[in-house]
Design an enzyme around this catalytic site. Structure first.
Site, mmCIF file in Angstrom:
data_model
loop_
_atom_site.group_PDB
_atom_site.id
_atom_site.type_symbol
_atom_site.label_atom_id
_atom_site.label_comp_id
_atom_site.label_asym_id
_atom_site.label_seq_id
_atom_site.Cartn_x
_atom_site.Cartn_y
_atom_site.Cartn_z
ATOM 1 N N TRP A 133 0.851 -1.189 0.000
ATOM 2 C CA TRP A 133 0.000 0.000 0.000
ATOM 3 C C TRP A 133 0.884 1.235 0.000
ATOM 4 C CZ3 TRP A 133 -2.007 2.676 4.863
ATOM 5 C CH2 TRP A 133 -2.906 3.706 4.503
ATOM 6 N N ASP A 214 -0.915 -5.702 9.407
ATOM 7 C CA ASP A 214 -1.860 -4.665 8.989
ATOM 8 C C ASP A 214 -3.130 -5.399 8.539
ATOM 9 O OD1 ASP A 214 -1.913 -2.020 6.451
ATOM 10 O OD2 ASP A 214 -3.335 -2.653 7.982
ATOM 11 N N LYS A 250 -13.375 -0.793 5.683
ATOM 12 C CA LYS A 250 -13.945 -1.603 4.599
ATOM 13 C C LYS A 250 -14.931 -2.629 5.115
ATOM 14 C CE LYS A 250 -10.008 0.081 2.926
ATOM 15 N NZ LYS A 250 -8.881 0.598 3.711
HETATM 16 C C1 LIG Z 1 -3.383 -2.331 3.454
HETATM 17 C C2 LIG Z 1 -4.076 -1.112 3.954
HETATM 18 N N1 LIG Z 1 -3.806 -0.691 5.220
HETATM 19 C C3 LIG Z 1 -4.412 0.407 5.725
HETATM 20 C C4 LIG Z 1 -5.317 1.134 4.976
HETATM 21 C C5 LIG Z 1 -5.895 2.363 5.636
HETATM 22 O O1 LIG Z 1 -7.210 2.377 5.719
HETATM 23 P P1 LIG Z 1 -7.970 3.365 6.720
HETATM 24 O O2 LIG Z 1 -8.972 4.067 5.886
HETATM 25 O O3 LIG Z 1 -6.953 4.302 7.329
HETATM 26 O O4 LIG Z 1 -8.558 2.464 7.750
HETATM 27 C C6 LIG Z 1 -5.628 0.744 3.645
HETATM 28 C C7 LIG Z 1 -6.618 1.523 2.794
HETATM 29 N N2 LIG Z 1 -6.259 1.633 1.432
HETATM 30 C C8 LIG Z 1 -7.311 1.813 0.449
HETATM 31 C C9 LIG Z 1 -8.174 3.048 0.747
HETATM 32 C C10 LIG Z 1 -7.699 4.394 0.235
HETATM 33 C C11 LIG Z 1 -6.364 4.769 0.861
HETATM 34 O O5 LIG Z 1 -6.348 5.243 2.025
HETATM 35 O O6 LIG Z 1 -5.338 4.563 0.169
HETATM 36 C C12 LIG Z 1 -6.699 1.809 -0.947
HETATM 37 O O7 LIG Z 1 -5.534 1.334 -1.062
HETATM 38 O O8 LIG Z 1 -7.387 2.173 -1.889
HETATM 39 C C13 LIG Z 1 -4.999 -0.405 3.128
HETATM 40 O O9 LIG Z 1 -5.264 -0.830 1.886
#
Ligand SMILES: Cc1ncc(COP(=O)(O)O)c(CN[C@@H](CCC(=O)O)C(=O)O)c1O
Length: 401
Positions: A133, A214, A250
């Site tokens: 990510w 995570d 999510k």
């Molecule tokens: C692996 C991972 N860890 C943590 C998070 C953080 O999510 P929180 O909203 O802080 O609980 C995401 C969200 N990634 C999504 C959402 C958009 C973003 O924040 O990048 C994504 O990769 O599209 C993730 O994909």
């Protein structure tokens, strides 16, 4: 002239910037497959029925007030979150060896954990998967950790580079921190098998590497909260220590409520309570205490058997819809005779498909078909519906031909 006159314009975020570009596009057929946020068949965001029910109970409960939460957040929420990820029968919980603090969603949980480690852990080196990510390296760097990567994805097979992973973790200095996606790896959708997790755990424990899980998609990968937590529970079962960041963005659709938790599993109750006291010193100057509403929704649902069961049904429905989008996209590409092997679309798991399309192909799809996705070729399957699969398949076909 302004005292900020020397400030240069920052680039848009690689993931969140896709939505900014999407919103600017006037095309009536534009499709946003960028941000990992669930959409219904009608392409709309979803507020779970069980969340609406919990909110009604909270709003109608006149005894509830809007006082500050403690620095570590809502006690019920913390206890229930630990049970959700570690299991209701977790020995670590029964022995009071787990400290859990409510944080600002997954990002905030990762950040508080990183700041804590930078201050109190002897090794400042953290290994993150390649790719991962996009926000991971930024969070750990700004917290004062130094970031290295371990091989994870194999572009040739579009699967796991397990040998590379083992080699890189074997050569990590003892005590190094290792970030592990608990399930539904972002962006690749590729997870180790349970057998491979067993080998990863064995290797990490033998080298004294510190696991930092995570867990942003528990329940979203397989549709089962317990199945998706197996890797985390495997590590906790061996009595070792680890950190785990949880997000309810999510799996409970609480994106904007910013609901998450950081848990640190320690060797003894006394260590856990000292760790908690130091976590409070990290949080207090950062945001002092977390928001009450989202955590109250989660606690209301997790503590009530019927609401918990209703949640699992709605969660499985979301996971199943994503899985059906995988199958429909795969079938549509096969029907078009799109060159290449697209079986990874149905083998990968969770919210994202790592298509293997390159930045030029992605740019072509955005320009010619108004398909919005991250430049690394990741698409959020949750953004698809039966109605829009043909459009995406046409775009991929054109880009891949
Ligand atoms: C692996 C991972 N860890 C943590 C998070 C953080 O999510 P929180 O909203 O802080 O609980 C995401 C969200 N990634 C999504 C959402 C958009 C973003 O924040 O990048 C994504 O990769 O599209 C993730 O994909």
């Amino acid at each position: 002239d302004s005292v900020f006159g020397n400030i240069v314009r920052a680039p848009e975020d690689p993931i969140l910037g896709v939505t900014v570009a999407y919103n600017k596009d006037p095309s009536p057929t534009k499709l946003n497959l960028g941000v990992g946020a669930y959409r219904t068949e009608e392409g709309k965001p979803l507020v779970l029925n069980v969340v609406r029910r919990a909110e009604q109970l909270i709003v109608n409960d006149r005894s509830r007030v809007k006082e500050y939460l403690p620095i570590i957040g809502l006690t019920d929420f913390n206890k229930l979150s630990a049970k959700l990820i570690f299991g209701t029968d977790s020995p670590a919980i029964q022995e009071n060896r787990v400290t859990t603090v409510q944080c600002l969603s997954g990002t905030g949980s990762l950040r508080v954990g990183a700041e804590f480690l930078a201050r109190h852990y002897h090794q400042r080196l953290i290994y993150i998967p390649q790719p991962t990510w996009g926000n991971h390296p930024k969070i750990f760097t700004v917290a004062g950790l130094s970031v290295k990567t371990y091989r994870y994805y194999d572009p040739k097979t579009r699967g796991l580079n397990f040998q590379g992973l083992l080699e890189d973790l074997s050569s990590a200095p003892s005590g190094a921190i290792v970030l592990l996606h608990a399930c539904a790896h972002n962006p690749t959708g590729v997870d180790p098998t349970i057998e491979q997790w067993k080998q990863i755990r064995q290797l990490m424990r033998s080298k004294g590497l510190l696991p930092f899980f995570d867990s942003a998609y528990q329940g979203f990968a397989s549709g089962s909260l317990d199945a998706d937590a197996q890797p985390v529970r495997m590590f906790v079962a061996d009595g070792g220590e680890c950190l785990a960041a949880q997000s309810y963005a999510k799996n409970m659709g609480l994106y904007g409520e910013r609901v998450g938790a950081l848990s640190i599993v320690c060797k003894t109750e006394d260590v856990a309570s000292r760790v908690e006291s130091q976590l409070k010193l990290v949080i207090r100057p950062m945001y002092s205490s977390p928001p009450i509403h989202g955590a109250s929704i989660v606690a209301t649902i997790l503590k009530d058997k019927d609401m918990y069961n209703e949640w699992t049904v709605e969660l499985k429905a979301m996971a199943d819809r994503i899985i059906s989008m995988r199958q429909q996209l795969f079938d549509a590409l096969r029907a078009r005779g799109t060159p290449g092997d697209w079986s990874h679309i149905i083998k990968q798991i969770g919210m994202f498909t790592f298509t293997g399309l390159n930045t030029e192909q992605v740019a072509f799809m955005t320009k010619e078909y108004h398909i919005y996705m991250t430049s690394d070729g990741r698409i959020s399957m949750a953004g698809l519906s039966s109605r829009t699969v043909p459009l995406l398949a046409d775009a991929i076909h054109a880009a891949a031909t």
